[in-house]
Design an enzyme around this catalytic site. Structure first.
Site: not given
Ligand code: NAD
Length: 260
Positions: A142, A155
């Site tokens: 991130s 985080y």
């Molecule tokens: P999201 O909530 O849409 O997806 C998260 C995914 O992780 C889901 O499929 C969920 O089931 C899975 N997950 C969570 N806990 C789990 C566990 N204990 N075991 C197995 N799977 C698990 O979120 P997103 O925004 O798509 O985030 C995905 C990644 O991108 C994350 O690592 C997040 O930190 C990172 N990220 C997101 C953003 C943003 O702005 N959305 C920015 C930077 C980084």
């Protein structure tokens, strides 16, 4: 482009992981997608992605906060597809609180899903990649793997850890045709962000759209949220042969957020 390659994408039941899974399927990869979802949703996702791209798609509901389930995910992927050529570590979640009030079990949980699980999964896929002299590992960090922000200590610590893990792994396996890189997204409009908007809007006394702009996009020069498909395209590029000399680095996709 990646025909016959077999990939694990964790966190692929929604958001960024799902977009990455679709981008890899579009390149011809078979997939083991991880993540939680209501009953019936994973089966539908597997069927849709599989039929649209002519690839095989499997699902694992492994809870990545548990090391033995992370190892089981890899074993299941090998049993289903034969090999794992690509690992995308995407699963993640957020918890926001001042550090003095931050529950210790939340700290442990976030670290276990976003950092420890990446270690366990990488450790389990590497022997096969080394034996075949080819592999791609893409870790989702991130902008918070590069800069800080208050009230998100677990985080931010985990995401900085992912950047360090990425460099360490890349150096160890570079000679084996394996690359390991991190993607550092800025604000991507997914459930992780959408779920925070109602509370933010309530606190600020504004609409959810205004809360998105004021809280999340205030420091983003492009002034727009990133589409998950943009991260999917970046991950697919990192898995391509054109990216075979890119390793141990971070690709920042943040609308200019960290350029200030
Ligand atoms: P999201 O909530 O849409 O997806 C998260 C995914 O992780 C889901 O499929 C969920 O089931 C899975 N997950 C969570 N806990 C789990 C566990 N204990 N075991 C197995 N799977 C698990 O979120 P997103 O925004 O798509 O985030 C995905 C990644 O991108 C994350 O690592 C997040 O930190 C990172 N990220 C997101 C953003 C943003 O702005 N959305 C920015 C930077 C980084």
């Amino acid at each position: 482009m990646l025909k016959q390659r077999n990939a694990i994408v964790t966190g692929a039941t929604s958001g960024i992981g799902l977009a990455i899974a679709k981008a890899l399927a579009d390149c011809g990869c078979n997939l083991m997608i991880g993540g939680f979802a209501p009953v019936g949703v994973p089966e539908r996702l597997c069927a849709d992605i599989g039929s649209q791209n002519g690839v095989k798609v499997f699902h694992s509901g492994a809870d990545l906060s548990k090391p033995e389930e992370a190892r089981r995910l890899v074993a299941d992927a090998i049993a289903a597809m034969g090999t794992v050529d690509i690992l995308v570590n995407d699963a993640g979640l957020q918890f926001v609180a001042p550090i003095v009030e931050f529950p210790e079990e939340r700290w442990d949980h976030l670290r276990s899903v976003m950092l420890d699980a990446q270690f366990h999964l990488i450790k389990a896929v590497l022997p096969g990649m080394i034996a075949r002299s080819w592999g791609r590992i893409v870790n989702i960090s991130s902008v918070h793997g590069l800069v800080g922000s208050p009230h998100k200590p677990a985080y931010i610590a985990a995401k900085h850890g992912v950047v360090g893990l990425t460099k360490a792994v890349a150096l160890e396996v570079a000679e084996h045709g394996i690359t390991c890189n991190a993607i550092c997204p800025g604000l991507v409009l997914t459930d992780l962000i959408r779920n925070q908007l109602p509370d933010q809007a309530k606190v600020l006394g504004c609409t959810e759209d205004e809360a998105l702009k004021r809280v999340f996009l205030a420091n983003t020069p492009t002034q727009r949220a990133i589409d998950p498909a943009e991260i999917g395209a970046t991950a697919a590029f990192l898995c391509s042969d054109g990216a075979k000399s890119i390793t141990g680095t971070t690709i920042v996709v943040d609308g200019g957020y960290t350029a200030r």
